[in-house]
Design a protein around this motif. Structure first.
Motif, PDB file in Angstrom:
ATOM      1  N   GLN A   1       0.826  -1.208   0.000  1.00 17.78           N
ATOM      2  CA  GLN A   1       0.000   0.000   0.000  1.00 17.78           C
ATOM      3  C   GLN A   1       0.861   1.258   0.000  1.00 17.78           C
ATOM      4  OE1 GLN A   1      -3.236   0.233  -0.509  1.00 17.78           O
ATOM      5  NE2 GLN A   1      -3.259  -1.993  -0.712  1.00 17.78           N
ATOM      6  N   GLU A   2       1.998   1.197   0.674  1.00 14.67           N
ATOM      7  CA  GLU A   2       2.921   2.347   0.682  1.00 14.67           C
ATOM      8  C   GLU A   2       3.531   2.536  -0.701  1.00 14.67           C
ATOM      9  OE1 GLU A   2       4.490   2.122   5.319  1.00 14.67           O
ATOM     10  OE2 GLU A   2       5.588   1.050   3.745  1.00 14.67           O
ATOM     11  N   ALA A   3       3.813   1.409  -1.396  1.00 13.29           N
ATOM     12  CA  ALA A   3       4.375   1.499  -2.745  1.00 13.29           C
ATOM     13  C   ALA A   3       3.371   2.154  -3.694  1.00 13.29           C
ATOM     14  CB  ALA A   3       4.757   0.116  -3.245  1.00 13.29           C
ATOM     15  N   LYS A   4       2.097   1.765  -3.572  1.00 13.69           N
ATOM     16  CA  LYS A   4       1.070   2.371  -4.417  1.00 13.69           C
ATOM     17  C   LYS A   4       0.921   3.861  -4.106  1.00 13.69           C
ATOM     18  CE  LYS A   4      -1.686  -1.840  -5.020  1.00 13.69           C
ATOM     19  NZ  LYS A   4      -3.007  -2.491  -4.739  1.00 13.69           N
ATOM     20  N   ALA A   5       0.990   4.204  -2.825  1.00 15.12           N
ATOM     21  CA  ALA A   5       0.878   5.616  -2.436  1.00 15.12           C
ATOM     22  C   ALA A   5       2.047   6.418  -2.992  1.00 15.12           C
ATOM     23  CB  ALA A   5       0.825   5.724  -0.914  1.00 15.12           C
ATOM     24  N   PHE A   6       3.230   5.818  -3.016  1.00 19.44           N
ATOM     25  CA  PHE A   6       4.405   6.502  -3.574  1.00 19.44           C
ATOM     26  C   PHE A   6       4.179   6.821  -5.058  1.00 19.44           C
ATOM     27  CE2 PHE A   6       8.164   5.909  -6.233  1.00 19.44           C
ATOM     28  CZ  PHE A   6       8.974   6.935  -5.780  1.00 19.44           C
ATOM     29  N   VAL A   7       3.713   5.838  -5.809  1.00 17.92           N
ATOM     30  CA  VAL A   7       3.479   6.035  -7.241  1.00 17.92           C
ATOM     31  C   VAL A   7       2.405   7.088  -7.465  1.00 17.92           C
ATOM     32  CG1 VAL A   7       2.660   4.926  -9.349  1.00 17.92           C
ATOM     33  CG2 VAL A   7       4.259   3.726  -7.857  1.00 17.92           C
ATOM     34  N   LYS A   8       1.327   7.029  -6.657  1.00 16.70           N
ATOM     35  CA  LYS A   8       0.237   7.989  -6.784  1.00 16.70           C
ATOM     36  C   LYS A   8       0.734   9.403  -6.526  1.00 16.70           C
ATOM     37  CE  LYS A   8      -4.290   8.881  -6.997  1.00 16.70           C
ATOM     38  NZ  LYS A   8      -5.150   8.562  -8.147  1.00 16.70           N
ATOM     39  N   ALA A   9       1.564   9.539  -5.505  1.00 19.43           N
ATOM     40  CA  ALA A   9       2.099  10.865  -5.173  1.00 19.43           C
ATOM     41  C   ALA A   9       3.091  11.339  -6.226  1.00 19.43           C
ATOM     42  CB  ALA A   9       2.770  10.819  -3.796  1.00 19.43           C
ATOM     43  N   LEU A  10       3.749  10.403  -6.892  1.00 22.42           N
ATOM     44  CA  LEU A  10       4.786  10.774  -7.865  1.00 22.42           C
ATOM     45  C   LEU A  10       4.189  11.265  -9.177  1.00 22.42           C
ATOM     46  CD1 LEU A  10       7.831  10.826  -8.547  1.00 22.42           C
ATOM     47  CD2 LEU A  10       7.555   8.489  -9.407  1.00 22.42           C
ATOM     48  N   THR A  11       3.235  10.518  -9.732  1.00 22.41           N
ATOM     49  CA  THR A  11       2.748  10.839 -11.083  1.00 22.41           C
ATOM     50  C   THR A  11       1.236  11.074 -11.151  1.00 22.41           C
ATOM     51  OG1 THR A  11       2.482   8.496 -11.622  1.00 22.41           O
ATOM     52  CG2 THR A  11       4.598   9.515 -12.139  1.00 22.41           C
ATOM     53  N   GLY A  12       0.572  11.121 -10.004  1.00 24.97           N
ATOM     54  CA  GLY A  12      -0.871  11.371 -10.044  1.00 24.97           C
ATOM     55  C   GLY A  12      -1.600  10.273 -10.807  1.00 24.97           C
ATOM     56  N   GLU A  13      -2.311  10.662 -11.879  1.00 26.78           N
ATOM     57  CA  GLU A  13      -3.103   9.707 -12.656  1.00 26.78           C
ATOM     58  C   GLU A  13      -2.301   9.031 -13.762  1.00 26.78           C
ATOM     59  OE1 GLU A  13      -6.143   8.721 -11.918  1.00 26.78           O
ATOM     60  OE2 GLU A  13      -6.115  10.034 -10.176  1.00 26.78           O
ATOM     61  N   GLY A  14      -1.022   9.392 -13.915  1.00 29.89           N
ATOM     62  CA  GLY A  14      -0.201   8.751 -14.942  1.00 29.89           C
ATOM     63  C   GLY A  14       0.731   9.743 -15.628  1.00 29.89           C
ATOM     64  N   VAL A  15       1.518   9.222 -16.564  1.00 31.26           N
ATOM     65  CA  VAL A  15       2.476  10.063 -17.290  1.00 31.26           C
ATOM     66  C   VAL A  15       1.706  10.928 -18.294  1.00 31.26           C
ATOM     67  CG1 VAL A  15       4.470  10.076 -18.805  1.00 31.26           C
ATOM     68  CG2 VAL A  15       4.284   8.345 -17.006  1.00 31.26           C
ATOM     69  N   PHE A  16       1.910  12.244 -18.236  1.00 39.49           N
ATOM     70  CA  PHE A  16       1.179  13.209 -19.061  1.00 39.49           C
ATOM     71  C   PHE A  16       2.136  13.797 -20.094  1.00 39.49           C
ATOM     72  CE2 PHE A  16      -0.562  17.462 -19.892  1.00 39.49           C
ATOM     73  CZ  PHE A  16      -1.882  17.160 -20.173  1.00 39.49           C
ATOM     74  N   ASP A  17       1.826  13.633 -21.402  1.00 36.95           N
ATOM     75  CA  ASP A  17       2.662  14.169 -22.491  1.00 36.95           C
ATOM     76  C   ASP A  17       2.159  15.580 -22.818  1.00 36.95           C
ATOM     77  OD1 ASP A  17       3.851  14.874 -24.900  1.00 36.95           O
ATOM     78  OD2 ASP A  17       3.790  12.838 -25.704  1.00 36.95           O
ATOM     79  N   PRO A  18       2.865  16.631 -22.415  1.00 38.09           N
ATOM     80  CA  PRO A  18       2.365  18.005 -22.598  1.00 38.09           C
ATOM     81  C   PRO A  18       2.277  18.426 -24.062  1.00 38.09           C
ATOM     82  CG  PRO A  18       4.627  18.036 -21.815  1.00 38.09           C
ATOM     83  CD  PRO A  18       4.189  16.615 -21.755  1.00 38.09           C
ATOM     84  N   ILE A  19       3.219  17.946 -24.906  1.00 39.97           N
ATOM     85  CA  ILE A  19       3.231  18.363 -26.305  1.00 39.97           C
ATOM     86  C   ILE A  19       2.083  17.707 -27.076  1.00 39.97           C
ATOM     87  CG2 ILE A  19       4.592  18.476 -28.411  1.00 39.97           C
ATOM     88  CD1 ILE A  19       5.552  20.231 -26.027  1.00 39.97           C
ATOM     89  N   LYS A  20       1.896  16.433 -26.878  1.00 47.21           N
ATOM     90  CA  LYS A  20       0.774  15.745 -27.518  1.00 47.21           C
ATOM     91  C   LYS A  20      -0.540  16.404 -27.111  1.00 47.21           C
ATOM     92  CE  LYS A  20      -1.459  11.188 -27.720  1.00 47.21           C
ATOM     93  NZ  LYS A  20      -1.421   9.798 -27.191  1.00 47.21           N
ATOM     94  N   TRP A  21      -0.631  16.783 -25.849  1.00 47.78           N
ATOM     95  CA  TRP A  21      -1.848  17.421 -25.342  1.00 47.78           C
ATOM     96  C   TRP A  21      -2.073  18.783 -26.002  1.00 47.78           C
ATOM     97  CZ3 TRP A  21      -2.251  21.771 -21.917  1.00 47.78           C
ATOM     98  CH2 TRP A  21      -3.556  22.037 -21.477  1.00 47.78           C
ATOM     99  N   VAL A  22      -1.004  19.575 -26.120  1.00 47.83           N
ATOM    100  CA  VAL A  22      -1.123  20.899 -26.749  1.00 47.83           C
ATOM    101  C   VAL A  22      -1.512  20.761 -28.212  1.00 47.83           C
ATOM    102  CG1 VAL A  22       0.214  22.910 -27.532  1.00 47.83           C
ATOM    103  CG2 VAL A  22       0.423  22.113 -25.174  1.00 47.83           C
ATOM    104  N   GLN A  23      -0.900  19.808 -28.907  1.00 52.42           N
ATOM    105  CA  GLN A  23      -1.153  19.645 -30.343  1.00 52.42           C
ATOM    106  C   GLN A  23      -2.603  19.245 -30.641  1.00 52.42           C
ATOM    107  OE1 GLN A  23       1.922  16.811 -31.281  1.00 52.42           O
ATOM    108  NE2 GLN A  23       3.429  18.393 -31.810  1.00 52.42           N
ATOM    109  N   LEU A  24      -3.275  18.593 -29.689  1.00 54.20           N
ATOM    110  CA  LEU A  24      -4.674  18.215 -29.898  1.00 54.20           C
ATOM    111  C   LEU A  24      -5.559  19.428 -30.154  1.00 54.20           C
ATOM    112  CD1 LEU A  24      -5.368  15.420 -27.255  1.00 54.20           C
ATOM    113  CD2 LEU A  24      -5.537  15.203 -29.731  1.00 54.20           C
ATOM    114  N   GLY A  25      -5.262  20.544 -29.501  1.00 56.50           N
ATOM    115  CA  GLY A  25      -6.114  21.722 -29.631  1.00 56.50           C
ATOM    116  C   GLY A  25      -5.747  22.647 -30.755  1.00 56.50           C
ATOM    117  N   GLY A  26      -4.696  22.355 -31.476  1.00 56.30           N
ATOM    118  CA  GLY A  26      -4.229  23.271 -32.516  1.00 56.30           C
ATOM    119  C   GLY A  26      -4.952  23.095 -33.836  1.00 56.30           C
ATOM    120  N   GLY A  27      -4.875  24.126 -34.673  1.00 55.36           N
ATOM    121  CA  GLY A  27      -5.416  24.048 -36.032  1.00 55.36           C
ATOM    122  C   GLY A  27      -6.903  24.324 -36.096  1.00 55.36           C
ATOM    123  N   GLU A  28      -7.341  24.662 -37.315  1.00 54.78           N
ATOM    124  CA  GLU A  28      -8.747  24.975 -37.550  1.00 54.78           C
ATOM    125  C   GLU A  28      -9.368  24.041 -38.579  1.00 54.78           C
ATOM    126  OE1 GLU A  28     -10.627  27.123 -35.968  1.00 54.78           O
ATOM    127  OE2 GLU A  28      -8.985  27.791 -34.678  1.00 54.78           O
TER     128      GLU A  28
END
Length: 539
Positions: free
Chosen positions: A108-135
């Motif tokens: 349970q401590e190991a799971k708490a460590f991972v949760k505190a480290l990355t929240g809901e998972g690894v987030f790719d900021p560039i892929k996320w930004v590119q989703l909203g681009g363009g018309e």
């Protein structure tokens, strides 16, 4: 977490090792500095490196194991001395192990460590930004996905009790239909929006099935149209009883007519026989009957026999003469007895015939009297039966129509209730969840399906500003992680790369990125080449 010597408490990855993960038979690399770029040809497994990081933090299905192997493993070292190992087995019995300061944490401590480290998972900021681009085409869907990816990366929870109450609030129809939607308890361990999406899809599938039932019920209603004109008001059972009575009356009328005809036929037959009997009686009456005379003569003969017998006894001498006389008288007696028997039979026959004539005459008189009474008309009885039968069929037709309409209403009510539930999971519940969620950075908001920064749509900001915001969001979503992951670096121009490097430096995080091999060199970061499923540090 242990201190890593920097002002913030974020930890960086100092080593990544893996075995038998998808195409990677073996991986061992040590990210160095602020930027590590993993290069290789298309299909060599560059993106797999980032996927195994996600697997290390969140776990993965056995399908990631290299074909022919029993298990895959991922090992990470951090700059504060913490070590993390994730083992993924074919039998699904995986294992997460975290060691800090040489001590293994409890599960349970190991799971708490991972949760505190990355929240809901690894987030790719560039892929996320590119989703909203363009018309171009699909911009609305892309921006919706951009919104959803951010929301899924934000910590949000949804309890079964809240879902049940939300469904109850939709009304009794929705409450009664909710049992058709499978809501396993383990589902609620996922992100709240994942729960909403899963339950929304389940409700949609159930509604699709119910809609087929609605269409079938509509066809039933068409096949059973309502009665034209006046609708019978009596219950079907009452009409059926009247129909049975009318049918019985019809059969009774037929029987009465048949019996009457049989009676008429018998009367005619009796009349014909009566004439013959009377003729015979007249004939018998014409014959002379002299029974008394015969009886007198017979008695006289018997007397004379006695006298002769007496004379015989008295006069032996005259025996022969008297015996002859006896024989003569006895012969006369035989004839007389035969005549008497014949006369008696005539008398008996005449008396019997007279009695028969009297009986037949009485029966004929009774028949003629009965024929004068009223008999039910079979045609009228049949017409009444047919009328009641048609009335009953009309009632049955209306009942079938009303039953079909009732079934359609039930199915349609289910469909409408499920539509409310689908809308609940797609729109209303997510809105409630978002309303109580805290944005990862100040100024970040949501207008419909569009993300905004201080009221300005995110996609209207400049590229460099969007990239900076994306990195800032990634850092905020993983409060203890000192790294961000970026896939397909080759899709970014030189200016965008510089903006990415600058933002990561500003927020004090390292970059782990992948890139298809190109001739471009920007002089930044350790480059790791992919060859034959084995990662090698470039010379």
């Amino acid at each position: 977490m242990a201190s890593n010597g920097r002002k913030n408490e974020r930890v960086r990855i100092t080593r990544i090792s893996a075995r038998n993960f998808k195409l990677l038979r073996e991986l061992d690399l040590a990210p160095d500095g602020d930027v590590t770029v993993i290069q290789g040809e298309s299909g060599q497994g560059k993106s797999t490196v980032l996927q195994l990081l996600q697997a290390a933090f969140r776990g993965a299905d056995p399908e990631v194991i290299t074909k022919g192997k029993d298990e895959a493993s991922v090992f990470l070292s951090f700059d504060d001395g913490t070590q993390l190992e994730r083992v993924i087995r074919n039998d699904g019995e995986g294992k997460l192990m975290v060691t800090q300061r040489g001590l293994a944490l409890k599960p349970q401590e190991a799971k708490a460590f991972v949760k505190a480290l990355t929240g809901e998972g690894v987030f790719d900021p560039i892929k996320w930004v590119q989703l909203g681009g363009g018309e171009g085409d699909g911009k609305t869907e892309r921006r919706r996905r951009q919104r959803d990816e951010l929301l899924r990366a934000m910590p949000m929870e949804l309890s079964p009790a809240e879902v049940v109450q939300a469904i109850r609030d939709l009304g009794e129809d929705a409450k009664s239909i909710a049992e058709l939607i499978n809501m396993p308890e383990q589902l609620f361990s996922n992100h709240a929006l994942v729960v909403c999406d899963t339950l929304g899809k389940t409700a949609y599938e159930v509604r699709t099935f119910v809609n087929r039932e609605v269409a079938e019920r509509e066809e039933d209603v068409k096949r059973t149209p309502p009665v034209e004109g006046e609708v019978p008001s009596e219950p079907l059972a009452e009409i059926e009883e009247a129909e049975a009575q009318a049918l019985q009356a019809y059969h009774n009328a037929l029987g009465a007519v048949s019996a009457r005809q049989a009676t008429v036929d018998r009367a005619a037959k009796l009349k014909g026989g009566l004439v013959a009997k009377r003729e015979l009686l007249a004939t018998l009456d014409a014959k002379p009957v002299n029974l008394e005379e015969i009886e007198t003569k017979l008695l006289a003969g018997q007397t004379r026999i006695v006298e002769h017998e007496e004379a015989i006894r008295q006069l032996q001498k005259q025996i022969d003469h008297h015996r002859e006389g006896i024989r003569v008288e006895e012969g006369h007696a035989v004839v007389l007895k035969a005549n008497r028997a014949t006369q008696m039979r005539v008398v008996q026959e005449r008396d019997s015939l007279r009695a028969s004539i009297e009986a037949d005459a009485a029966e004929i008189e009774g028949i003629e009297a009965s024929l004068g009474s009223t008999v039910a008309n079979p045609d009228e009885a049949k017409a009444r039966f047919d009328s009641i039968k048609a009335y009953r069929e009309k009632r049955e037709k209306q009942d079938r129509h009303e039953a079909a309409v009732a079934q359609w209403k039930v199915a349609n009510a289910k469909s409408e209730a499920l539509t409310k539930i689908v809308e609940l999971f797609r729109d209303e519940l997510p809105k409630r969840i978002l309303a109580r969620a805290k944005a990862p950075i100040d100024g970040l908001g949501l207008e419909g399906e569009t993300l905004t920064i201080n009221g300005i749509p995110l996609h209207q900001k400049g590229n460099s500003e969007q990239i900076r915001i994306g990195v800032q969001v990634a850092v905020a979503l993983s409060p203890n992680a000192g790294f961000v992951c970026v896939d397909r670096l080759e899709c970014m121009g030189q200016a965008d790369r510089k903006a990415l490097y600058a933002a990561c430096k500003e927020f004090g995080v390292q970059i782990l990125a992948t890139e298809v091999i190109t001739d471009r060199e920007d002089g930044v970061g350790t480059r790791v080449m992919m060859e034959g499923g084995v990662a090698k540090v470039a010379a």
